[in-house]
Design an enzyme around this catalytic site. Structure first.
Site, short mmCIF file in Angstrom:
data_model
loop_
_atom_site.label_atom_id
_atom_site.label_comp_id
_atom_site.label_asym_id
_atom_site.label_seq_id
_atom_site.Cartn_x
_atom_site.Cartn_y
_atom_site.Cartn_z
CB CYS A 264 -6.76 -39.16 -30.85
SG CYS A 264 -8.46 -39.76 -30.99
CG HIS A 358 -6.61 -41.91 -26.35
ND1 HIS A 358 -6.69 -40.59 -26.00
CD2 HIS A 358 -7.54 -42.11 -27.32
CE1 HIS A 358 -7.65 -40.00 -26.71
NE2 HIS A 358 -8.18 -40.90 -27.52
CD GLU A 360 -4.45 -40.74 -23.17
OE1 GLU A 360 -5.67 -40.97 -23.27
OE2 GLU A 360 -3.70 -40.66 -24.17
#
Length: 392
Positions: A264, A358, A360
């Site tokens: 990001c 992202h 995660e």
């Protein structure tokens, strides 16, 4: 048993939302009463509002939920992505009358009130979203105090825009924190906190990485003392064009030969470090359903995203740098926005890579989890000495 929401148990208070171009909406206050200002952006996720609200990347932004029904799972003490709510305000169509989830500790309304976050409900979020798609993300104000649109508009126009905003210092940790490896420790990673989400070091720890989360003010000498096997730059808020210190640090990391991974904001900083520019998107990518192609494998993944700026890099060729060749590694299939970069040496060795989204996945799909494994593979390929001694 479903629990009633406090929002419907107390007297209703009128709230006003005004955009910087003069468009306004009247609705009902929820969360804290008062007023707030920020950049109006919309997020398309149909779930994961708790993770969204606690994402530091949303600092100074007023988030509009495009999903019409919000709050049905309440708020729990397990899914926060940081120590607080970061959004400047929250806009929803229909705030759930009940919370019904076995992990729920309280309602969304109660949590926003406890943290002093202003919200507005019962407005036409579809019309608001369409307006933002046409006009772009723009400054906004929400108030239960000033209900005259013309007067609130003047306050909105006095607030600073997101372009040029340097917000990293507001969200970074004040002191280093360590997330221990799960099981046997394989590597040490220095994670520079530009607004990191809690799930990111958790995903690395699951792969045997001891993660040292360090403040954005960290120096290259501080990093050398940690003797990391790799360096990570996190997501975060603000304009990457204003983050010169982070760009300089990353260039020093690359000069030191430390393997690099960024996500990001960390992708935008990588782009600037490699010599590319950045620019503000009209309304950005925010949601958990963005299609991206990994140009290395030609596979398509559905990704979680939250960004309003992007890297300006050529999609059709590599760019020489003093470390090697940089090229775009991932691209958004909706609009061809750069979604990832990689840097390779003259002999093809991977020196660093980054993605704009992202991996995660908190909240979101797990299609991109392999990127943490790619980071592990890169460190393993570069580390002949025991973990923690490869880049001394």
């Amino acid at each position: 048993m479903p629990m009633p929401s406090s929002y419907h148990a107390r007297p209703l208070t009128e709230a006003l939302l005004v955009l910087e171009d003069g468009r306004w909406f009247r609705g009902i206050s929820f969360g804290a009463e008062g007023e707030t200002f920020g950049e109006a952006v919309f997020a398309t996720g149909m779930s994961g509002y708790q993770e969204t609200l606690t994402d530091p990347s949303y600092h100074r932004q007023v988030v509009v939920a495009t999903a019409p029904h919000i709050g049905n799972t309440g708020w729990n003490d397990e899914d926060d992505e940081s120590g607080r709510i970061w959004v400047a305000g929250y806009v929803v169509r229909d705030l759930s009358r009940v919370r019904s989830n076995w992990r729920s500790n309280r309602s969304l309304d109660e949590e926003l009130r406890a943290q002093g976050v202003v919200g507005i409900a019962e407005i036409d979020t579809r019309a608001l979203t369409r307006h933002l798609r046409e006009g772009g993300a723009m400054r906004v104000g929400i108030s239960t105090v000033e209900l005259d649109p013309a007067k609130l508009l003047q306050r909105v126009l006095e607030t600073p825009p997101m372009a040029g905003a340097h917000l990293v210092a507001d969200v970074t940790v004040s002191e280093p924190e360590v997330v221990p490896a799960v099981g046997e420790k394989r590597f040490t990673v220095a994670a520079v906190d530009l607004g990191i989400k809690d799930m990111t070091p958790t995903r690395m720890a699951e792969r045997g990485i001891e993660v040292h989360v360090v403040p954005a003010s960290v120096t290259i000498d501080d990093l050398r003392r940690l003797r990391p096997d790799g360096v990570f730059f996190s997501n975060g808020p603000g304009d990457p064009a204003a983050a010169d210190d982070a760009v300089t640090l990353l260039q020093e990391v690359l000069d030191a030969g430390m393997p690099y991974f960024g996500i990001c904001f960390g992708n935008q900083i990588f782009g600037r470090a490699l010599g590319f520019g950045t620019y503000k998107l009209k309304y950005g990518h925010r949601g958990i359903n963005q299609p991206v192609m990994d140009l290395t494998t030609r596979k398509v993944e559905i990704t979680a995203q939250n960004h309003g700026f992007a890297v300006d890099a050529p999609l059709d060729r590599a760019t020489p740098t003093r470390w090697g060749e940089a090229r775009v590694s991932h691209v958004c299939l909706n609009d061809d926005v750069v979604e990832g970069l990689e840097l390779r040496s003259a002999d093809g060795e991977l020196l660093g890579f980054s993605v704009q989204y992202h991996p995660e996945a908190a909240a979101g799909p797990h299609d991109a989890a392999y990127l943490f494994d790619r980071f592990v593979d890169m460190m393993a390929a570069r580390t002949d000495a025991p973990a923690g001694e490869g880049n001394a």
